[in-house]
Write a protein that holds these residues in place. Structure first.
Motif, PDB file in Angstrom:
ATOM      1  N   ARG A 355       0.810  -1.160   0.062  1.00 42.03           N
ATOM      2  CA  ARG A 355      -0.204  -0.055  -0.029  1.00 42.03           C
ATOM      3  C   ARG A 355       1.040   1.121   0.013  1.00 42.03           C
ATOM      4  O   ARG A 355       1.937   1.427   0.674  1.00 42.03           O
ATOM      5  CB  ARG A 355      -0.831   0.311   1.230  1.00 42.03           C
ATOM      6  CG  ARG A 355      -1.760  -1.286   1.258  1.00 42.03           C
ATOM      7  CD  ARG A 355      -2.472  -1.215   2.448  1.00 42.03           C
ATOM      8  NE  ARG A 355      -3.765  -0.198   2.760  1.00 42.03           N
ATOM      9  CZ  ARG A 355      -4.320  -0.046   3.889  1.00 42.03           C
ATOM     10  NH1 ARG A 355      -4.033  -0.887   5.122  1.00 42.03           N
ATOM     11  NH2 ARG A 355      -5.180   0.736   3.967  1.00 42.03           N
ATOM     12  N   GLU A 362      -4.463   6.677   1.224  1.00 47.16           N
ATOM     13  CA  GLU A 362      -4.095   5.745   0.498  1.00 47.16           C
ATOM     14  C   GLU A 362      -4.251   6.177  -1.012  1.00 47.16           C
ATOM     15  O   GLU A 362      -5.220   6.567  -1.393  1.00 47.16           O
ATOM     16  CB  GLU A 362      -4.765   4.487   0.806  1.00 47.16           C
ATOM     17  CG  GLU A 362      -4.016   3.260  -0.093  1.00 47.16           C
ATOM     18  CD  GLU A 362      -4.834   1.979   0.407  1.00 47.16           C
ATOM     19  OE1 GLU A 362      -4.275   0.908   0.022  1.00 47.16           O
ATOM     20  OE2 GLU A 362      -5.539   1.865   1.518  1.00 47.16           O
ATOM     21  N   GLN A 364      -4.686   4.434  -4.131  1.00 49.22           N
ATOM     22  CA  GLN A 364      -5.248   3.270  -4.669  1.00 49.22           C
ATOM     23  C   GLN A 364      -4.529   2.781  -5.798  1.00 49.22           C
ATOM     24  O   GLN A 364      -4.255   3.533  -7.102  1.00 49.22           O
ATOM     25  CB  GLN A 364      -6.737   3.220  -4.889  1.00 49.22           C
ATOM     26  CG  GLN A 364      -7.469   3.481  -3.707  1.00 49.22           C
ATOM     27  CD  GLN A 364      -7.486   2.539  -2.600  1.00 49.22           C
ATOM     28  OE1 GLN A 364      -7.241   1.376  -2.956  1.00 49.22           O
ATOM     29  NE2 GLN A 364      -7.671   2.868  -1.303  1.00 49.22           N
TER      30      GLN A 364
END
Length: 431
Positions: A355, A362, A364
């Motif tokens: 991640r 975050e 993605q």
């Protein structure tokens, strides 16, 4: 590989890796800080433990053990964390395994009172050291390996120094590592135990992982042959100790399903024997060697728990993450992250980007565009896809391969809750 800071069990030191510059923070106030590695609150790199994943792995494996008719003494060498060892035993583990006298001393000092020392200790000088340790803990149930009369003599010296009359010896047979190699050596070891005044035959032991080769089919044949010899050796020990409760111990490792199928029926038929696995790293799982091992278990039929089959790959969850910051984007297709061989295992595969976070958010899909290609002491080289918008200061969570050789690089592991917030510090006590 660590800073020479001291952990006194009460307060955190800012010189311990991963801890922000808040020297002297009381341990019981850690959770109130609400630190999150994804936000950059910690001094990176840092190694974290997903509390929920570890607990799920623990509960799953203990359920499987009960269903398979075996017990487990988790190997403490993996984390060398007395707190984690205590939590496994409290959840139902039979006891704790150690690899040497130093590890035994750590676990005994932390309150453990049922230990397997899954190794030969060395010669008479080591016997004296073990004896002095055991003399300080007369209430411990202690079992140690021997694969020769010389190894037995060292344990007899330990029993003499400790003034014990019941030091339990497990006759070890082996392939590829320690352990008696043939019937003659096994008979000589058994005879030496019987001739020693203060020793008792406690059972047999082996380590199936040492029989593994690069060829999967050859590995399974070698392990099957070793386990067949283990059953034969158990019969020899049982004949020499017809009334004693005996242990049949194997590593478990990546082949715990194979071990249980081979050994559990014999222990059940004996009615006075217990199969004890020594698995330790699988409670942490990983994104490498154990991920591959779980896939192999699934190919062998998966986990059978109370008649129901479960996928090992889907059931075990990696619990460790290594967090590091992007330090440099010196050229197209390359990023340098702030960790290296001093921080992560690399003997069974390089870390895997999982991640990516920027300012705590975050990003993605970005991790799938990255790959670790090599490590220096304190730098990781990442290949970066052309379209990947990775920036200096981004924080990456990496999965590791082989928990044993990653955990031993860290003085403190920080535990995370489901929201990625630090809940506690787990000190390790590697020598």
């Amino acid at each position: 590989m660590q800073f020479l800071s001291r952990w006194d069990g009460q307060r955190l030191s800012a010189t311990i890796r991963g801890i922000p510059l808040v020297d002297g923070l009381p341990v019981d106030e850690i959770a109130s800080e609400n630190w999150q590695p994804s936000r950059g609150d910690l001094a990176l790199p840092v190694l974290t433990l997903d509390e929920a994943a570890f607990a799920a792995n623990r509960d799953l494996f203990l359920r499987w053990c009960k269903s398979a008719g075996v017990a487990v003494a988790p190997h403490a060498k993996t984390p060398m964390s007395p707190e984690l060892a205590r939590s496994l035993r409290a959840a139902g583990a039979w006891g704790t395994t150690v690899a040497n006298i130093q590890q035994a001393a750590v676990l005994l000092a932390s309150g453990e009172r049922r230990l397997l020392l899954a190794n030969e200790i060395g010669g008479l000088a080591s016997g004296r050291r073990l004896g002095a340790l055991l003399r300080a803990y007369p209430d411990v149930e202690f079992h140690a390996f021997a694969d020769s009369p010389a190894a037995v003599a060292a344990l007899a010296e330990a029993a003499r120094i400790a003034e014990r009359g019941d030091l339990s010896v497990l006759v070890e047979l082996g392939a590829g590592r320690a352990g008696a190699r043939d019937r003659t050596a096994i008979e000589a070891t058994i005879a030496a135990v019987l001739a020693a005044d203060r020793l008792v035959l406690g059972g047999i032991a082996t380590y199936e992982g040492a029989a593994a080769t690069a060829d999967a089919e050859e590995t399974m044949r070698a392990i099957a042959a070793l386990l067949e010899r283990t059953i034969e050796t158990f019969a020899m020990v049982r004949a020499a100790a017809p009334q004693r409760p005996l242990i049949m111990s194997a590593g478990g490792s990546a082949y715990f399903d194979v071990v249980a199928r081979a050994l559990a029926p014999g222990a059940q038929a004996d009615d006075n024997a217990t199969v004890i696995l020594r698995s330790g790293a699988l409670f942490f799982a990983d994104h490498g060697i154990y991920a591959r091992a779980f896939a192999e278990i699934d190919r062998r039929g998966g986990l059978l728990i109370n008649g129901a089959r479960h996928s090992a790959s889907d059931s075990f969850r990696p619990a460790l993450s290594l967090w590091a910051e992007v330090l440099s984007r010196p050229e197209a297709g390359l990023a340098i992250a702030g960790f290296g061989m001093r921080d992560a295992s690399f003997d069974q595969g390089l870390p895997v980007p999982l991640r990516v976070f920027r300012d705590g958010v975050e990003q993605q899909g970005l991790a799938t565009q990255l790959a670790v290609t090599r490590l220096n002491d304190q730098h990781a080289f990442l290949s970066v896809a052309p379209e990947a918008a990775l920036a200096v200061g981004d924080i990456i969570a990496f999965g590791i391969s082989h928990p044993c050789t990653c955990l031993d690089r860290w003085r403190v592991i920080l535990a995370l809750d489901a929201d990625g917030v630090v809940t506690r510090a787990l000190p390790t006590q590697f020598g």
